[in-house]
Design an enzyme around this catalytic site. Structure first.
Site, PDB file in Angstrom:
ATOM      1  N   GLN A  88      -5.311  -2.026   9.718  1.00 15.30           N
ATOM      2  CA  GLN A  88      -4.958  -3.274   9.027  1.00 15.30           C
ATOM      3  C   GLN A  88      -5.471  -4.495   9.810  1.00 15.30           C
ATOM      4  OE1 GLN A  88      -3.454  -3.557   5.948  1.00 15.30           O
ATOM      5  NE2 GLN A  88      -3.844  -5.742   6.172  1.00 15.30           N
TER       6      GLN A  88
ATOM      7  N   ASP B 252     -11.423   1.682   3.470  1.00 16.09           N
ATOM      8  CA  ASP B 252     -11.659   0.247   3.288  1.00 16.09           C
ATOM      9  C   ASP B 252     -13.128  -0.030   2.941  1.00 16.09           C
ATOM     10  OD1 ASP B 252      -9.366  -1.282   3.433  1.00 16.09           O
ATOM     11  OD2 ASP B 252      -9.393  -1.487   5.621  1.00 16.09           O
TER      12      ASP B 252
ATOM     13  N   LYS C 103       0.847  -1.204   0.000  1.00 16.52           N
ATOM     14  CA  LYS C 103       0.000   0.000   0.000  1.00 16.52           C
ATOM     15  C   LYS C 103       0.884   1.256   0.000  1.00 16.52           C
ATOM     16  CE  LYS C 103      -3.677  -2.529   2.292  1.00 16.52           C
ATOM     17  NZ  LYS C 103      -4.395  -2.883   3.512  1.00 16.52           N
TER      18      LYS C 103
END
Ligand code: NAP
Length: 289
Positions: free
Chosen positions: A97, A120, A53
């Protein structure tokens, strides 16, 4: 005849090119998108994903901010970190995460993220919009990436039978909603660990999306000739290589001989997920300005 390979890396590159234009427009207004990633603990796979990322952010000129939290930290430290990032006007996207250390509830942490920074797309408000049929907001990256892949393959799914294997909050369930939405119009069956006659269901399908986490589970005998097969699964299988493992999907390599189109692992859905995260970060920045 061998299936067409749906090249996620190439499509992701195209998406990045398009994003560069939008990032350039933001910079004319003095705005640089910023993605903050909170990582709790030392899960090696999480560090690999976060690294990917960060590299994507660097390619695009998105600022990336990483907050490392010790594995034995209190739940309150994660909460206060998310709140601080929510309030920081210089941060446009926030993600925590997965997986979190055991005992930390992922859903309640996700729901602390400001929905307009929820890149997300897992916040209840963003998932709720998807249920309402509104796909204009921040969508979960992996299912949205699969949809972009199918669009790029110019697959007409109207009235076609799709089987999504897996019903998770982050992949299977939103994937099913996206395939069934008006305008896409697939007829969707959601399969899971309690589903009976899985092979028969799959053999009837024009599209199979496998999001299980079980290496090589979908075999050639399960696939109707010419069907499209999207392999979301990422499985580490131990071997004698230097790394000690290799990556494989949920779909057996023999499916290549039967399917009409197949997404590979690696190089299929994985790069699309990262591209859609970058896309959500840019979208979130645009919405905030
Ligand atoms: P998950 O939360 O563990 O969900 C797995 C789903 O598979 C569950 O719904 C489970 O059913 C179902 N399942 C398990 N065994 C099954 C079986 N034998 N037959 C049919 N269904 C079965 O996993 P996830 O987070 O959705 O991820 C799924 C896979 O995708 C993993 O390999 C993950 O690493 C990968 N992934 C890849 C990306 C990417 O960017 N490429 C992104 C996210 C995830 P129940 O609900 O009944 O338990």
């Amino acid at each position: 005849m061998a299936a067409i390979v749906l090249d996620g890396k190439e499509i992701a590159r195209e998406i990045e090119e398009e994003l560069k234009g939008r990032i350039g427009d933001l910079s004319k207004d003095g705005v640089t998108p910023c993605l903050a990633v909170v990582i709790v603990g030392n899960d090696p796979a999480s560090h690999v994903y976060v690294g990917a990322k960060e590299r994507a952010c660097a390619r695009l000129g998105i600022r990336s901010l990483r907050v490392d939290i010790a594995p034995d930290a209190e739940y309150g430290e994660v909460v206060s970190t998310v709140r601080r990032l929510n309030e920081d006007p210089g941060v446009n996207g926030v993600l925590v995460q997965s997986p979190l250390p055991s005992g930390m509830d992922e859903i309640s942490i996700t729901d602390l993220i400001d929905p307009i920074k929820d890149v997300d797309g897992f916040h209840a408000q963003n998932l709720g919009r998807l249920v309402q049929g509104d796909v204009s907001g921040l969508l979960p990256c992996t299912p949205a990436g699969v949809m972009r892949m199918l669009e790029r393959a110019e697959l007409d799914l109207r009235g076609k039978r799709a089987v999504v294997i897996g019903r998770s909050r982050i992949v299977g369930m939103p994937q099913s909603l996206l395939l069934a939405q008006r305008g896409v119009d697939a007829t969707v069956t959601i399969a899971h660990s309690r589903t009976a006659d899985m092979a028969d269901l799959c053999r009837d399908a024009d599209l199979i999306v496998a999001a299980v986490g079980s290496p090589n589970m979908i075999t050639a005998e399960w696939v109707k000739p010419g069907a499209t097969v999207i392999d979301v699964g990422v499985n580490r299988v131990a071997d004698n290589s230097e790394k000690g493992y290799y990556l494989t999907g949920d779909v057996h390599p023999d499916v290549l001989d039967v399917a009409g189109a197949l997404s590979p692992v690696p190089g299929g859905v994985g790069p699309m997920t990262i591209a859609m995260l970058m896309s959500n970060t840019v979208r979130a920045t645009e919405m905030q300005h």
